[in-house]
Scaffold this active site. Structure first.
Site, PDB file in Angstrom:
ATOM      1  N   ASP A 114       2.161  -6.571   3.006  1.00  0.00           N
ATOM      2  CA  ASP A 114       1.079  -5.662   3.405  1.00  0.00           C
ATOM      3  C   ASP A 114       1.676  -4.354   3.942  1.00  0.00           C
ATOM      4  OD1 ASP A 114      -1.448  -4.664   3.738  1.00  0.00           O
ATOM      5  OD2 ASP A 114      -2.054  -6.039   5.332  1.00  0.00           O
ATOM      6  N   HIS A 124     -10.038  -9.446   1.006  1.00  0.00           N
ATOM      7  CA  HIS A 124      -9.682  -9.185   2.400  1.00  0.00           C
ATOM      8  C   HIS A 124     -10.816  -9.815   3.192  1.00  0.00           C
ATOM      9  CE1 HIS A 124      -8.160  -6.522   5.809  1.00  0.00           C
ATOM     10  NE2 HIS A 124      -9.206  -7.164   6.298  1.00  0.00           N
ATOM     11  N   HIS A 140      -3.455 -11.996   3.290  1.00  0.00           N
ATOM     12  CA  HIS A 140      -2.942 -12.032   4.675  1.00  0.00           C
ATOM     13  C   HIS A 140      -3.730 -12.925   5.635  1.00  0.00           C
ATOM     14  CE1 HIS A 140      -6.049  -9.023   4.855  1.00  0.00           C
ATOM     15  NE2 HIS A 140      -5.292  -8.048   4.403  1.00  0.00           N
ATOM     16  N   HIS A 143       0.853  -1.196   0.000  1.00  0.00           N
ATOM     17  CA  HIS A 143       0.000   0.000   0.000  1.00  0.00           C
ATOM     18  C   HIS A 143       0.888   1.245   0.000  1.00  0.00           C
ATOM     19  CE1 HIS A 143      -3.817  -2.093   1.129  1.00  0.00           C
ATOM     20  NE2 HIS A 143      -3.015  -2.910   1.761  1.00  0.00           N
ATOM     21  N   LYS A 145      -9.024  -6.711  -6.303  1.00  0.00           N
ATOM     22  CA  LYS A 145      -9.113  -6.756  -4.844  1.00  0.00           C
ATOM     23  C   LYS A 145     -10.515  -6.373  -4.402  1.00  0.00           C
ATOM     24  CE  LYS A 145      -7.642  -6.593  -0.453  1.00  0.00           C
ATOM     25  NZ  LYS A 145      -6.601  -5.727   0.075  1.00  0.00           N
ATOM     26  N   GLY A 182      -1.923  -0.812   9.918  1.00  0.00           N
ATOM     27  CA  GLY A 182      -0.829  -1.206   9.039  1.00  0.00           C
ATOM     28  C   GLY A 182       0.532  -0.920   9.613  1.00  0.00           C
TER      29      GLY A 182
HETATM   30 ZN    ZN Z   1      -3.541  -4.701   2.729  1.00  0.00          ZN
END
Ligand code: ZN
Length: 464
Positions: free
Chosen positions: A323, A191, A249, A65, A149, A343
């Protein structure tokens, strides 16, 4: 007059199946042109004596990101890819959330136009897929999106704009989004956190005035991941053989067990991504570090961590993404914990975390090698992810033996002040030299500024 650019002599190469051999590797015109026992140093511009260290395919980070261009104070493609190559990563796959969100062709173009000349590592772009941008999916696939995504839970408070066009909440929305993406032949990466569970608990705790890390961890329980994974599997299994589901993840043992079962059935393709923070930390560390270790999904238990190691060995986990989510120190110190952006700036420890597991004999070096090949195939990065003649020369020379403590103030990421969670970690194994497209971009910890531009925009170019 040299006839090739780089000779890497006395390199050890490990195959995805674990076979190891020593060889000289010749790089020419950006490609691996020769792997032999008789590389002639007098014909090379530059000789790298690998001293029997391993040369791996450059790491493909399947999940970043950088946010470029929206948040230059956190990171941009230049600082973010400097961090990448410093950690042995030669290709990043960048997520679509940003301003503008990459969920229509115009935003895709404006983002891909920001890569040439501004990156040390290659950059492939995800595009957003949600129930409200279904007609934009095919055009973005044609523009070279490496994957799509979709978030199954609502955007974080205050970040709705960054997330437009990448959400699906109920079964119908998820099914529609999946079916449009599966026509493109590309991976739909979800996600996986159940929206109903997370939204209900988040509002409950906020209403009760709770603002502590324990409440945050409780607000996104393991069951929320399991529910969302189950739902994605169910929808994908109704769509049939052409469907490719990616789970970003993964964090829990129970979801991994479910995925392992579905993978055995082989009714459609499933790719599962690991994340280094789940190997380095557990929920106790999250309580200790507070907002600096606020991640979605959150840190889990020691048992979950052990399950992730096991899943690497059983190949339930297919590849790793950092990530990498750079945030400024100030953002991590916002008093309202629920509004702190989640994050960690983790790209520089991705490979080192995995090498450390190799040094502890918890995983094989071949697993890291195999992950790069799988990632290249899953995201259509042809001629990458392998150390073979004819492949693009994206490579990393590693030292498996030396141990050092992480010092975040030596990181390249612009958000290194929020990387404090890594400080003092003792990790064995590190990248020595990173090569992108046949050019040395990092050597002994130094990113070579004159190589800015070595990284290219990479598009999906083969069907896995
Ligand atoms: Zn992410």
């Amino acid at each position: 007059m040299p006839s090739f650019q780089i000779l890497i002599s006395d390199a050890r190469i490990v195959q995805p199946d674990g076979r190891v051999h020593s060889a000289d590797i010749v790089l020419k015109d950006g490609l691996i042109s020769e792997i032999s026992h008789s590389g002639d140093p007098s014909r090379a511009d530059r000789v790298i004596d690998a001293k029997d260290n391993f040369v791996l395919p450059g790491i493909i980070d399947t999940h970043t990101h950088m946010g470029d261009p929206a948040f230059p104070e956190r990171e941009d493609f230049t600082s973010g890819t400097a961090a990448a190559v410093s950690g042995g990563v030669t290709t990043i796959l960048e997520m679509p959330s940003s301003i503008p969100p990459v969920s229509d062709p115009a935003a895709f173009t404006s983002r891909s136009n920001r890569i040439a000349g501004r990156a040390y590592a290659n950059i492939g772009l995800y595009a957003g897929a949600g129930f409200d941008n279904l007609s934009e999916i095919e055009p973005m696939s044609d523009q070279g999106a490496v994957a799509f995504k979709t978030y199954l839970q609502r955007p974080p408070l205050g970040r709705e704009r960054e997330h437009a066009g990448m959400h699906a909440y109920d079964d119908d929305q998820i099914r529609e989004t999946f079916s449009v993406v599966s026509k493109t032949g590309k991976l739909l990466v979800v996600h996986a956190e159940d929206d109903a569970t997370v939204s209900r608990l988040t509002s409950k705790f906020r209403d009760e005035g709770r603002n502590d890390m324990g409440s945050f961890l409780e607000s996104r329980p393991a069951a929320a991941e399991v529910r969302a994974v189950k739902r994605s599997l169910k929808v994908a299994s109704h769509l049939g053989a052409g469907t490719k589901l990616g789970i970003a993840h993964i964090s829990t043992r129970n979801a991994l067990e479910l995925l392992a079962q579905y993978k055995l059935q082989k009714s459609f393709r499933i790719y599962v991504e690991g994340r280094p923070d789940y190997l380095l930390f557990d929920e106790k560390d999250a309580l200790r570090f507070g907002a600096f270790l606020k991640t979605y999904p959150p840190l889990r238990t020691k048992k979950d961590r052990a399950a992730i190691v096991e899943a690497i060995n059983r190949q339930t986990i297919d590849y790793f993404g950092s990530d990498h989510a750079p945030r400024t120190r100030g953002e991590k110190q916002i008093p309202d914990l629920w509004r702190v952006p989640a994050g960690t700036p983790s790209i520089e420890i991705l490979l080192r975390t995995l090498l450390d597991l190799v040094s502890k004999k918890q995983i094989e070096l071949a697993s890291i090698v195999r992950m790069q090949r799988t990632a290249a195939r899953a995201f259509g990065l042809s001629n990458r992810g392998e150390v073979t003649v004819g492949s693009i020369a994206d490579l990393v020379l590693i030292d498996l033996k030396s141990t050092c403590r992480i010092e975040s103030d030596r990181f390249q990421t612009r958000s290194k002040e929020s990387a404090v969670v890594y400080d003092g970690l003792k990790l064995t194994g590190k990248p020595l030299i990173t090569i992108v497209g046949g050019r040395i971009v990092m050597e002994n910890g130094v990113v070579l500024k004159e190589t800015l531009g070595a990284g290219q925009f990479v598009q999906f170019s083969q069907v896995a």
